[in-house]
Design an enzyme around this catalytic site. Structure first.
Site, PDB file in Angstrom:
ATOM      1  N   CYS A  42      20.813   3.430-103.368  1.00  0.00           N
ATOM      2  CA  CYS A  42      21.841   4.135-102.937  1.00  0.00           C
ATOM      3  C   CYS A  42      22.960   4.382-104.220  1.00  0.00           C
ATOM      4  O   CYS A  42      23.403   3.134-104.775  1.00  0.00           O
ATOM      5  CB  CYS A  42      22.561   4.174-101.763  1.00  0.00           C
ATOM      6  SG  CYS A  42      23.861   5.418-101.369  1.00  0.00           S
ATOM      7  N   ASP A  44      25.933   4.565-103.829  1.00  0.00           N
ATOM      8  CA  ASP A  44      27.032   3.880-103.141  1.00  0.00           C
ATOM      9  C   ASP A  44      27.830   2.746-104.078  1.00  0.00           C
ATOM     10  O   ASP A  44      26.993   2.000-104.537  1.00  0.00           O
ATOM     11  CB  ASP A  44      26.887   3.268-101.885  1.00  0.00           C
ATOM     12  CG  ASP A  44      27.884   2.856-101.031  1.00  0.00           C
ATOM     13  OD1 ASP A  44      28.363   3.276 -99.979  1.00  0.00           O
ATOM     14  OD2 ASP A  44      28.798   1.891-101.588  1.00  0.00           O
ATOM     15  N   ARG A  46      29.306   0.298-103.604  1.00  0.00           N
ATOM     16  CA  ARG A  46      29.384  -1.214-103.203  1.00  0.00           C
ATOM     17  C   ARG A  46      28.071  -1.968-103.436  1.00  0.00           C
ATOM     18  O   ARG A  46      27.744  -3.052-102.968  1.00  0.00           O
ATOM     19  CB  ARG A  46      29.771  -1.197-101.618  1.00  0.00           C
ATOM     20  CG  ARG A  46      31.075  -0.715-101.106  1.00  0.00           C
ATOM     21  CD  ARG A  46      31.358  -0.396 -99.794  1.00  0.00           C
ATOM     22  NE  ARG A  46      30.337   0.792 -99.389  1.00  0.00           N
ATOM     23  CZ  ARG A  46      30.406   1.249 -98.247  1.00  0.00           C
ATOM     24  NH1 ARG A  46      31.149   0.762 -97.257  1.00  0.00           N
ATOM     25  NH2 ARG A  46      29.451   2.402 -97.969  1.00  0.00           N
ATOM     26  N   HIS A  98      21.330   0.697 -97.472  1.00  0.00           N
ATOM     27  CA  HIS A  98      22.739  -0.019 -96.969  1.00  0.00           C
ATOM     28  C   HIS A  98      23.152   0.457 -95.687  1.00  0.00           C
ATOM     29  O   HIS A  98      23.010   1.382 -95.479  1.00  0.00           O
ATOM     30  CB  HIS A  98      23.401  -0.271 -98.348  1.00  0.00           C
ATOM     31  CG  HIS A  98      23.941   1.227 -98.333  1.00  0.00           C
ATOM     32  ND1 HIS A  98      25.457   1.397 -97.861  1.00  0.00           N
ATOM     33  CD2 HIS A  98      23.888   2.263 -99.151  1.00  0.00           C
ATOM     34  CE1 HIS A  98      25.890   2.524 -98.182  1.00  0.00           C
ATOM     35  NE2 HIS A  98      24.746   3.212 -98.955  1.00  0.00           N
ATOM     36  N   CYS A 101      25.855   3.532 -94.792  1.00  0.00           N
ATOM     37  CA  CYS A 101      25.771   4.607 -95.845  1.00  0.00           C
ATOM     38  C   CYS A 101      26.267   5.984 -95.570  1.00  0.00           C
ATOM     39  O   CYS A 101      25.764   6.590 -94.334  1.00  0.00           O
ATOM     40  CB  CYS A 101      24.082   4.774 -96.130  1.00  0.00           C
ATOM     41  SG  CYS A 101      23.432   6.001 -97.340  1.00  0.00           S
TER      42      CYS A 101
HETATM   43 ZN   LIG Z   1      24.591   4.947 -99.320  1.00  0.00          ZN
END
Ligand SMILES: [Zn+2]
Length: 221
Positions: A42, A44, A46, A98, A101
């Site tokens: 992803c 993302d 993090r 994750h 999400c």
């Molecule tokens: Zn995500």
């Protein structure tokens, strides 16, 4: 100092440190790449692939997008997959979702008119949520449902990748893995792979019904 200026400063520090600890590192990198694995994760912030796995530059070929999707009509993802399998001949493909999400969470809520590209992007996730409605509805807490759908999505993407001609017809067929990253503790869980179209955990893996309180059907690696 502006954040982007900090990034450039940190880069200088990183490059100096890397060359100090391994004087040949950039000479090797200049010769080309030979990553062992493709990471589909992803976007993302993090979940930076190299950081959370301790991988060095050159070890992972990385593709990241909203909700770690690899759909058969996604030329962007398919071009990365094709290059990884046919040109780089990676041995492993890792799909890593994750918990927490945002893309997966959006698939469980209503359409978002303000983010039309994202909205179109997660149609496949909405369809997956619809197919898995009964199992998801049995999970009492919304965030646990989000996390379970993140697991199911990683498994679904891994299954899709295995069926694509790029992988199916590869001279040396790469192994395909489905993982999920837990943003609450930084650990990666290896998901049970579906067997013959079922969603049963593979032998030796913990069922999602064991140890309630988590939505995971995974075991810690
Ligand atoms: Zn995500």
């Amino acid at each position: 100092m502006e954040f982007v200026e900090q990034l450039l400063y940190r880069n200088t520090t990183w490059a100096c440190d890397a060359a100090r600890s391994d004087p040949a590192v950039f000479e090797r990198m200049g010769r080309g790449q030979q990553p062992a694995a493709l990471w589909i994760g992803c976007a993302d912030s993090r979940v930076p692939a190299e950081l959370v796995t301790g991988a060095a530059p050159g070890e992972l070929f990385v593709h990241r997008n909203i909700a770690n999707l690899c759909l058969p009509d996604d030329e962007n993802a398919l071009s990365v997959l094709e290059y990884a399998v046919r040109a780089l001949e990676v041995r492993d493909i890792i799909v890593c979702g994750h918990y927490g999400c945002g893309g997966v969470r959006a698939a469980l809520t209503g359409a978002c008119a303000a983010l039309p590209h994202v909205d179109r992007r997660i149609r496949a996730l909405r369809e997956l949520a619809r197919r898995e409605h009964a199992a998801l509805a049995a999970i009492p807490h919304f965030e646990d449902r989000v996390n379970r759908l993140a697991e199911l999505n990683a498994l679904e993407q891994a299954r899709t990748i295995e069926t694509l001609p790029i992988v199916r017809e590869a001279v040396t067929r790469p192994r395909v893995h489905a993982w999920v990253f837990d943003v609450r503790n930084g650990r990666i869980l290896r998901l049970a792979r579906p067997q013959a179209g079922s969603m049963k955990p593979a032998a030796g893996m913990r069922s999602c019904d064991e140890g309630r309180g988590t939505s995971t059907s995974a075991r810690l690696i």
